[in-house]
Design a protein around this motif. Structure first.
Motif, mmCIF file in Angstrom:
data_model
loop_
_atom_site.group_PDB
_atom_site.id
_atom_site.type_symbol
_atom_site.label_atom_id
_atom_site.label_comp_id
_atom_site.label_asym_id
_atom_site.label_seq_id
_atom_site.Cartn_x
_atom_site.Cartn_y
_atom_site.Cartn_z
ATOM 1 N N GLY A 7 0.849 -1.268 -0.020
ATOM 2 C CA GLY A 7 0.101 -0.094 -0.054
ATOM 3 C C GLY A 7 0.785 1.183 -0.058
ATOM 4 N N ILE A 10 -1.104 7.259 2.334
ATOM 5 C CA ILE A 10 -0.329 8.035 3.217
ATOM 6 C C ILE A 10 0.530 7.521 4.270
ATOM 7 N N GLY A 11 0.088 6.180 4.815
ATOM 8 C CA GLY A 11 0.858 5.625 5.980
ATOM 9 C C GLY A 11 1.762 4.762 5.333
ATOM 10 N N LEU A 42 -7.984 16.578 2.147
ATOM 11 C CA LEU A 42 -8.087 16.135 3.486
ATOM 12 C C LEU A 42 -7.022 17.239 4.213
ATOM 13 N N MET A 125 -1.500 -6.190 -6.772
ATOM 14 C CA MET A 125 -2.652 -6.365 -5.857
ATOM 15 C C MET A 125 -2.470 -7.408 -4.930
ATOM 16 N N VAL A 126 -2.202 -6.913 -3.709
ATOM 17 C CA VAL A 126 -1.732 -7.872 -2.575
ATOM 18 C C VAL A 126 -2.838 -8.690 -1.909
ATOM 19 N N GLY A 157 -4.963 0.367 3.861
ATOM 20 C CA GLY A 157 -6.237 0.979 3.909
ATOM 21 C C GLY A 157 -7.398 0.327 4.427
ATOM 22 N N TYR A 270 -18.318 5.578 5.184
ATOM 23 C CA TYR A 270 -17.305 5.336 6.201
ATOM 24 C C TYR A 270 -17.550 4.019 6.885
ATOM 25 N N ILE A 286 -1.050 -0.804 9.712
ATOM 26 C CA ILE A 286 -0.678 0.868 10.066
ATOM 27 C C ILE A 286 -2.063 1.517 9.349
ATOM 28 N N GLY A 287 -2.641 2.772 9.794
ATOM 29 C CA GLY A 287 -3.254 3.371 9.207
ATOM 30 C C GLY A 287 -4.769 2.726 9.080
ATOM 31 N N ALA A 301 -5.536 10.706 8.324
ATOM 32 C CA ALA A 301 -4.233 10.622 7.592
ATOM 33 C C ALA A 301 -3.144 11.073 8.800
ATOM 34 N N ASN A 302 -3.628 11.608 9.832
ATOM 35 C CA ASN A 302 -2.829 12.048 10.940
ATOM 36 C C ASN A 302 -2.337 10.712 11.501
ATOM 37 N N ALA A 304 -2.579 7.752 10.581
ATOM 38 C CA ALA A 304 -1.570 6.851 9.736
ATOM 39 C C ALA A 304 0.057 7.324 9.733
#
Ligand SMILES: Cc1cc2nc3c(=O)[nH]c(=O)nc-3n(C[C@H](O)[C@H](O)[C@H](O)COP(=O)(O)OP(=O)(O)OC[C@H]3O[C@@H](n4cnc5c(N)ncnc54)[C@H](O)[C@@H]3O)c2cc1C
Length: 405
Positions: A7, A10-11, A42, A125-126, A157, A270, A286-287, A301-302, A304
């Protein structure tokens, strides 16, 4: 030490920068042919910006984004101010948030990743990360296999195929679009502006700064919708929706001018959930792969970025076996606090409830303007209600703040 990151969002990109700076051999996999972000804008909070500085992406992000000093929301039926949070009463630029288009943030992080020599393998694509003795492999959807790696980091994500987290679907989502910032608007350029009707309707304008490949300043606009209606958005009569949105908030109208097709607004759903243990043997989450929430508090985002920093710091000082529980411990209370806050705040702004928005408007909003709550709310939105990395010193003032501050 070979580390694979699944991925390049962001993270994942932040973790790649920080781990490669620490001397690790890092390889990044992403599903996209050309790694690219999906979505509009964002908010990055001040400490998230400090993590971007550590990655080497802070200056580019600041140059593209827009400083946000205040979040301001009004309930339209009575004109009551129900959200008014300033980052810093003294207006210090380094204490403010940054609104940024996802593509601009992605570009800044991709440059930083390239600068530290991390290999990015696209079209990957994992699908799974099988345990191979003490290590992990990565298996792609097309059958390709990579590894073994000493550590795999899942940064794929909210749709992660590796994470056991199954989030709870939230009843409301939103449509989001990116539009030019128009000269005729009365809205301030350093403010997130929102207008609510109860909790069932919310419109918002977030000034964004520059969007790669387009001229001039832009804004992210959003319109809250029940999840059940989002599927029908593409076939909605745009003229009728524009009339409804303008009646809700006349200042929204200029931002709708450039919309000619419902495809210019993207539907986002969401979900909410937190992994109790964001790691397994030789595997870290993570994230959004580790915790998901609505964007109401603007913390995803923060979070992550904090996860990436915590994991890189834990790995600097420990073996992988010891680093993963240390990473979880560093992040546990910050993640739990913000997930709880998000669960408490989101239904006040996005739900079918009549009681919660009434409580918000008549009790919580007046309280929020009374000392010491404005200061506490500033800390809440800045992501600093409690230290983001338990046991570590981490404040924005420790870091270099770039020329655009
Ligand atoms: C509409 C909306 C508005 C938001 N607003 C804000 C905000 O204002 N402030 C804020 O802080 N947060 C916001 N968020 C949340 C924020 O976007 C996320 O929390 C953040 O992007 C999570 O980062 P991540 O690195 O975990 O995942 P992402 O940034 O989503 O990155 C995941 C990456 O993994 C890749 N990927 C996915 N699956 C695979 C796979 N199987 N194999 C390989 N690669 C894969 C994707 O291509 C992507 O590059 C918002 C979210 C939404 C939906």
């Amino acid at each position: 030490m070979k580390t694979a990151i699944a991925g390049a969002g962001i993270g994942g990109l932040a973790a790649a920068c920080l781990l490669a700076q620490g001397g690790r051999d890092v390889v990044l996999f992403d599903q996209f042919d050309v790694p690219r972000p999906v979505g509009s804008g964002l908010m990055i909070q001040p400490l998230g910006l400090a993590v971007l500085d550590l990655c080497g992406a802070g200056d580019a992000a600041r140059a593209a984004g827009q400083r946000i000093a205040r979040m301001y929301g009004v309930e339209v039926t009575r004109g009551r101010r129900v959200l008014d949070v300033s980052y810093d009463p003294k207006g210090r630029p380094e204490a403010q948030g940054l609104a940024i288009h996802r593509a601009a943030l992605h570009g800044a992080l991709m440059q930083a990743v390239a600068a530290v020599g991390v290999r990015v393998i696209p079209s990957s694509m994992v699908q799974s990360a099988p345990l191979l003795d003490q290590q992990r492999g990565l298996v792609m959807q097309d059958g390709r296999e990579h590894g073994p790696f000493d550590l795999v980091i899942d940064a794929t994500g909210s749709g992660s195929a590796l994470s056991p987290l199954k989030g709870r679907a939230l009843p409301y989502g939103a449509i989001w679009g990116t539009v030019p910032w128009l000269a005729q608007t009365q809205l301030p350029t350093d403010q997130l502006s929102q207008r609510y009707a109860g909790a069932h309707r919310m419109a918002g304008v977030l000034p964004l700064g520059q969007v790669p490949g387009r001229n001039g300043a832009h804004a992210a606009i959003f319109w809250s919708m029940p999840r059940r209606d989002l599927a029908h958005w593409p076939s909605r009569d745009l003229t009728e929706w524009k009339a409804e949105a303008t009646a809700h908030w006349p200042d929204f109208a200029p931002f709708l001018q450039t919309l000619t097709n419902t495809a210019q607004m993207t539907a986002a759903t969401y979900s909410h959930g937190t992994l109790r243990r964001p790691f397994a043997q030789a595997l870290a989450f993570i994230g959004d792969a580790a915790h998901r929430a609505s964007p109401q508090l603007g913390q995803g985002a923060n979070m992550a970025l904090f996860d990436a920093l915590a994991l890189s710091r834990a790995l600097q000082a420990n073996s992988i076996e010891d680093a993963l529980p240390r990473y979880a411990q560093m992040r546990r209370w910050h993640v739990r606090t913000y997930q709880a806050m998000s669960a408490a705040f989101t239904p006040q702004y996005q739900s079918d409830s009549r009681i919660l928005p009434a409580l918000r408007d008549w009790v919580l909003a007046p309280l929020s303007l009374t000392w010491p709550l404005p200061r506490i709310l500033s800390k809440l939105v800045a992501g600093e209600l409690i230290p983001p990395l338990a046991g570590e010193v981490f404040t924005a003032s420790q870091f270099h703040l770039g020329p655009n501050t």
